[in-house]
Design an enzyme around this catalytic site. Structure first.
Site, PDB file in Angstrom:
ATOM      1  N   GLY A  45       0.161   2.181   1.734  1.00 52.51           N
ATOM      2  CA  GLY A  45      -0.969   1.332   2.137  1.00 52.51           C
ATOM      3  C   GLY A  45      -0.630   0.422   3.295  1.00 52.51           C
ATOM      4  O   GLY A  45      -1.429   0.228   4.223  1.00 52.51           O
ATOM      5  N   CYS A  46       0.581  -0.126   3.276  1.00 54.14           N
ATOM      6  CA  CYS A  46       1.002  -1.045   4.329  1.00 54.14           C
ATOM      7  C   CYS A  46       1.199  -0.311   5.652  1.00 54.14           C
ATOM      8  O   CYS A  46       0.881  -0.840   6.720  1.00 54.14           O
ATOM      9  CB  CYS A  46       2.269  -1.773   3.907  1.00 54.14           C
ATOM     10  SG  CYS A  46       2.030  -2.738   2.394  1.00 54.14           S
ATOM     11  N   THR A  47       1.676   0.921   5.576  1.00 55.06           N
ATOM     12  CA  THR A  47       1.835   1.727   6.781  1.00 55.06           C
ATOM     13  C   THR A  47       0.469   2.052   7.374  1.00 55.06           C
ATOM     14  O   THR A  47       0.251   1.887   8.585  1.00 55.06           O
ATOM     15  CB  THR A  47       2.614   3.018   6.468  1.00 55.06           C
ATOM     16  OG1 THR A  47       3.915   2.654   5.996  1.00 55.06           O
ATOM     17  CG2 THR A  47       2.736   3.897   7.699  1.00 55.06           C
TER      18      THR A  47
END
Length: 158
Positions: A45-47
């Site tokens: 998700g952060c990527t």
């Protein structure tokens, strides 16, 4: 610590960045600052969130805005994260958690019945005078960067 709300002054921040520099709110006077908090570099998700903001980098710049992603990861990890995914946004390292605490994004979380402290995925749009104009808590990544860009464009009259 007072609750951060839309219309309040943004807390001052000063943190190391992945390019061996520093990011301070005062450095961006007159610009809109998008400060997005994410739990951990190089996770799915952060990527995706970093890539989505990076894909819109030129549009944010055209709207006189700077985008800063903030996590509690070390600078070296952020440097690898940037290189691996060709990210264009500034990546701030808040290892000691002071920025997360100031913005209220260091919260109690729960996963599989286990409670722990972690970074809430949240975004703050701060205008050129240091006032918080928009806040998103518990962000869902899909289409979020575009929604933030629309708010920034509205603020700038673009």
């Amino acid at each position: 610590m007072p609750e951060i709300t839309e219309g309040s002054k943004a807390p001052a921040f000063d943190m190391a960045t992945d390019n061996e520099g520093r990011a301070r709110l005062s450095d961006f006077a007159g610009k809109t600052v998008v400060l997005y908090f994410y739990p951990k570099a190089d996770t799915p998700g952060c990527t995706t969130e970093g890539q989505d903001f990076s894909a819109l980098f030129d549009e944010f710049a055209a709207a006189n805005a700077v985008v800063i992603g903030v996590s509690r990861d070390a600078v070296k990890k952020l440097e690898r994260f940037r290189a691996k995914h060709d990210l264009k946004v500034i990546l701030g390292s808040d290892e000691d958690g002071t920025v997360c605490e100031a913005f209220g994004t260091w919260v109690q979380k729960q996963l599989y019945g286990r409670e722990y402290m972690g970074v809430e995925r949240a975004t703050f749009v701060i205008d050129g005078q240091g006032t918080i104009r928009q806040i998103w808590h518990k962000v869902k990544v899909k289409a979020h960067a575009m929604a933030v860009l629309e708010v920034v464009r509205t603020l700038q009259g673009v």
